[in-house]
Design an enzyme around this catalytic site. Sequence first.
Site, short mmCIF file in Angstrom:
data_model
loop_
_atom_site.label_atom_id
_atom_site.label_comp_id
_atom_site.label_asym_id
_atom_site.label_seq_id
_atom_site.Cartn_x
_atom_site.Cartn_y
_atom_site.Cartn_z
N GLU A 1 0.83 -1.40 0.29
CA GLU A 1 -0.25 0.12 -0.32
C GLU A 1 0.89 1.88 0.00
O GLU A 1 2.12 1.65 0.61
CB GLU A 1 -0.83 -0.30 0.93
CG GLU A 1 -2.46 1.24 1.94
CD GLU A 1 -2.77 0.93 2.80
OE1 GLU A 1 -2.38 -0.27 4.08
OE2 GLU A 1 -3.73 1.02 2.94
N LYS B 1 -9.57 2.55 -2.04
CA LYS B 1 -9.48 2.20 -1.43
C LYS B 1 -11.09 2.32 -1.06
O LYS B 1 -11.43 3.74 -1.06
CB LYS B 1 -8.87 2.38 -0.62
CG LYS B 1 -8.17 1.75 1.30
CD LYS B 1 -7.45 1.87 1.91
CE LYS B 1 -7.75 1.12 3.38
NZ LYS B 1 -6.44 1.09 4.04
N CYS C 1 -5.56 -3.36 1.59
CA CYS C 1 -5.38 -3.30 2.82
C CYS C 1 -6.65 -2.95 3.32
O CYS C 1 -7.08 -4.20 4.26
CB CYS C 1 -4.57 -2.12 3.53
SG CYS C 1 -3.58 -2.84 5.64
N ARG D 1 15.85 3.21 13.44
CA ARG D 1 15.60 4.35 13.74
C ARG D 1 17.19 4.74 13.33
O ARG D 1 17.08 5.62 12.82
CB ARG D 1 15.39 5.35 14.93
CG ARG D 1 15.42 5.96 15.41
CD ARG D 1 14.76 6.89 14.47
NE ARG D 1 13.99 6.88 14.62
CZ ARG D 1 12.97 7.71 15.35
NH1 ARG D 1 13.05 8.21 16.30
NH2 ARG D 1 11.51 7.50 14.62
N SER E 1 20.99 0.69 35.14
CA SER E 1 20.20 0.52 37.05
C SER E 1 20.66 -1.09 37.35
O SER E 1 21.14 -1.14 38.96
CB SER E 1 19.47 1.24 37.27
OG SER E 1 18.59 0.17 36.73
N LEU F 1 14.90 -4.15 35.55
CA LEU F 1 14.35 -4.53 34.65
C LEU F 1 13.97 -3.77 33.33
O LEU F 1 14.07 -4.21 32.41
CB LEU F 1 13.22 -4.89 35.47
CG LEU F 1 12.24 -6.31 35.78
CD1 LEU F 1 11.07 -6.31 36.36
CD2 LEU F 1 13.36 -7.32 34.66
N ASN G 1 13.97 13.36 42.42
CA ASN G 1 13.69 14.17 40.87
C ASN G 1 15.11 14.51 40.64
O ASN G 1 15.58 15.09 39.12
CB ASN G 1 12.36 15.25 40.58
CG ASN G 1 11.32 14.54 40.40
OD1 ASN G 1 11.40 12.95 40.58
ND2 ASN G 1 10.14 15.31 41.20
N TRP H 1 4.64 7.70 36.68
CA TRP H 1 6.43 7.24 38.06
C TRP H 1 7.11 7.17 36.79
O TRP H 1 8.14 6.51 36.42
CB TRP H 1 5.79 5.92 37.98
CG TRP H 1 6.23 5.50 38.75
CD1 TRP H 1 8.04 5.03 38.74
CD2 TRP H 1 6.68 6.24 40.14
NE1 TRP H 1 8.06 4.29 40.57
CE2 TRP H 1 7.79 5.42 41.24
CE3 TRP H 1 6.10 6.97 40.68
CZ2 TRP H 1 8.06 5.85 42.39
CZ3 TRP H 1 5.87 7.40 42.38
CH2 TRP H 1 6.82 6.42 42.85
N TYR I 1 9.52 13.81 34.90
CA TYR I 1 9.35 15.20 33.37
C TYR I 1 10.59 15.47 33.46
O TYR I 1 10.69 16.06 34.30
CB TYR I 1 8.19 15.70 34.09
CG TYR I 1 7.52 17.04 32.89
CD1 TYR I 1 7.16 16.35 31.70
CD2 TYR I 1 8.32 18.30 32.64
CE1 TYR I 1 6.50 16.96 30.79
CE2 TYR I 1 7.78 18.20 31.43
CZ TYR I 1 6.83 17.87 30.33
OH TYR I 1 6.35 18.51 29.18
N LYS J 1 2.35 14.63 30.57
CA LYS J 1 4.01 13.75 30.43
C LYS J 1 3.68 13.06 28.98
O LYS J 1 4.41 12.75 28.20
CB LYS J 1 4.52 13.16 31.66
CG LYS J 1 4.72 13.68 32.87
CD LYS J 1 4.85 12.90 34.19
CE LYS J 1 5.21 13.03 35.49
NZ LYS J 1 5.54 11.94 36.24
N SER K 1 -4.74 16.68 28.60
CA SER K 1 -4.46 17.33 29.39
C SER K 1 -4.62 17.40 30.97
O SER K 1 -4.40 17.48 31.97
CB SER K 1 -2.64 17.75 29.44
OG SER K 1 -1.79 17.44 28.63
#
Length: 655
Positions: free
Chosen positions: A46, A115, A170, A354, A368, A371, A452, A486, A489, A614, A639
């Site tokens: 497509e 389409k 599609c 990328r 760190s 996980l 922070n 969590w 910012y 955020k 927001s």
Amino acid sequence: MKYGFIKVAAAIPSVKVADTQYNLAEIEKQVIIAEGEGVEIIVFPELSLTGYSCQDLFHQQILLDNIETSVIQLLDFTRQLDITVIVGAPICADSVLLNCALVIQHGKLIGIVPKTYLPNYGEFYEKRWFASSQDLQFQSIYYVGEKITISSDIQLFTTSQGVKFGIEICEDLWAPIPPSNQLTLAGAELIFNLSASDDLIGKHNYLKSLVAQQSARTISGYIYSGCGFGESTQDVVYGGNGFIYENGQLLAEAKRFEIESQLIISEVDIEKLRTERRSNTTFVNAQRPSVMQRLRANNQLPLQNITACIPASIQRDFVLTRLVDKYPFIPKGDKLREHCEEILNIQVCGLAKRLSHINCKTVVIGVSGGLDSTLALLVATQTFDKLGYDRRGIIGITMPGFGTTDRTYNNAITLMQNLGITIREISIAASVKQHFTDIEHNIDVHDITYENSQARERTQILMDISNQVGGIVIGTGDLSELALGWCTYNGDHMSMYAVNVGIPKTLIKHLVSYVAENGVEDSIKLTLEDIVNTPISPELTPADENGEIVQKTEDLVGPYELHDFFLYYVLRFGFRPKKIFWLAQQAFKEEYADGIILHWLRIFYKRFFSQQFKRSCLPDGPKVGSVSLSPRGDWRMPSDAMTTDWIKDLEDIQC
């Protein structure tokens, strides 16, 4: 045809978004290869001349002008070839822009198929740019210097040897009544689908099932070409699906998540399909319009909707007998392994695109020993291996602070050493103390400023080193953290590409465990297993006297297994809070009291609404499942939205 066979091909070319000349050259390469193999009809994905993921660039006149130039060049290129080429392109028709398939043969544009069904849900926003074939008010346009018919009518194409084929694009296949139904009943023996379906967990098998069933139901050959490597991975990844089916049987299939261009070729037995159709009386009868169909077409037989209602006097108490899954993001049984592999492939392909797009061979990751950063590091190493890059281009930086424990520090160092990446250690203690002095903050006050400041110092180090080495910062934050806000910012909230952004916390453990159990050295396996078993913590407050983690995330924001459960039903189905609470009661009745579930559900809604700002400025990252919080894709939320009605829905619940 020979002995009733026609040779067809589905091409998945390399793509550069909005680079029409590059895309044209790649298409021409594959046309030449197919011509040499004796292919009679080849189909491309497509919008293959522009790339599917151009977004608002489709409104740029220069892109539309370049497309017409590219089509003229493709016409000239095919003038001496004996192959029919089907490519995708945006076409202007008076005041509308259409997502079209162009059928080219011997230097002539013999047809344009627009389409019909435009997806405008989840990550898809096609109605923002395109009109549907159903919106057409005309029968012809002037294009590439010729008058070309373009309409919403069924279009059948016939080869020189009498093989009839039709085209759908599609989403048309996903509609309740696909255009291929009408096309095959009108005589089409082959259906070509130009597609741009992104890859999500489990979607590949569903897609294969859909194509197989449509091919079987219509007793047709179905040739499907989907976008692959090169499309933008801003929020989703295109794995490059390609199939050739014959009456429900898979003849050829492309490899998914390939970086190189692909061309799959096979022969469809047209005589076999014709024989099957002749002997299948149901198919023959379906080709003959019934009296009721004619009446309905003339609006003489309106449909009646009848609802069966149970009188209130005999309504019974409702008892749920089916199981409510505690972990809706985690596949069960054998599917877990398959899905873990698929997720990793999506993450790796997203990062690979990328890096190749910006010609970058260096990445910076804060490691760190937790996980999230572990998964991001594993994705980076697999990406570098896939691209053939030197792993030393991965710069892992451990940044011990006031709350770093020996356990996480040692795991971070050991993992980086065993993976063979470049290691840097930069303590943030001195710089953060200086910052506290500058802003006159008491170092003994362990408040949000204390925490922070450390997170932002770490991000500043990562960003500045990425500038130093000419690399990009890989984000490590996950879907669950974004839902709850969590993240700091302009701290760990920010990166150049966030590989974990589509993965909930409950699933990340399984992904790390999957890597540990599949083909890594014992030293790496032991480290990964210990990371999985380490309490989740940002480690921003000092450890206890025994050096153990004190600040445990789930003590502060609640159990991730509950929050991921809430998140799934809020985003995937939009259920009201009261129903989500009831479902959680059924799922977690052995683990949590009703009052605990209700408490954390209220916390979820308060944080989810208040932290949208955020999510509104998130970095790019791949969507991997049915739920995403990307502001450019699935979730566009103001927001300033109020949580009042959501909290109010829970007020009358007694626990």
